[in-house]
Design a protein around this motif. Sequence first.
Motif, short mmCIF file in Angstrom:
data_model
loop_
_atom_site.label_atom_id
_atom_site.label_comp_id
_atom_site.label_asym_id
_atom_site.label_seq_id
_atom_site.Cartn_x
_atom_site.Cartn_y
_atom_site.Cartn_z
N GLN A 55 7.65 7.55 -8.39
CA GLN A 55 8.92 7.09 -7.88
C GLN A 55 8.52 5.89 -6.90
OE1 GLN A 55 10.82 6.78 -4.75
NE2 GLN A 55 12.35 5.96 -6.10
N LYS A 56 7.66 6.18 -5.70
CA LYS A 56 7.36 5.08 -4.68
C LYS A 56 6.88 3.80 -5.46
CE LYS A 56 4.91 4.64 -0.16
NZ LYS A 56 4.07 5.30 0.59
N ALA A 92 8.92 -2.63 -9.10
CA ALA A 92 10.16 -3.00 -10.10
C ALA A 92 10.53 -4.39 -10.23
CB ALA A 92 11.37 -2.01 -9.66
N SER A 128 9.32 2.00 -7.53
CA SER A 128 10.04 1.26 -6.95
C SER A 128 9.51 -0.19 -6.43
CB SER A 128 10.78 2.10 -5.76
OG SER A 128 11.55 3.27 -6.39
#
Length: 146
Positions: A41-42, A48, A45
């Motif tokens: 997720q890090k 992105a 993000s």
Amino acid sequence: FQWSSPPEAIERFKSQEIWFPPPQFYEFCRLCNFSSLRELQKFSSARALEGCERWMPVMLSAADGFIQLLPGDELYPEDPDYTGEKKMIMSTDKKVEDLMKEGGMFHRIVIKNINNLAVYVNIQAKYKHINPLMMNCDNSDYNSRL
């Protein structure tokens, strides 16, 4: 349905419990770079807004298998068929092993048979993406704990 970590899914693929096509094998190899969902997720993000690239794999039929060529591979054509209308398939009388020995810039999936895939990547990924771990479905040396 069953939840599996990327290494577990690859192991299940190797044992022929499940099957997934080469693009999914490639993505599972990419996911093996991350040790946790939080790490994934890090990463996602942080990159992105960097951009994306449109890909169209090009199949190369060799004497003893197939290679899906991806952008950046030295054998990838300059003008690939992005629409799928031309059904572009390249062919050679060479064996996969010889093509691998002759090559230098790899971004490919080697397909020996339906359950024997290998990912080879030694190019820099664009847009801050992360390359898949280079692995053969016969090799179980995975570090991911996703």
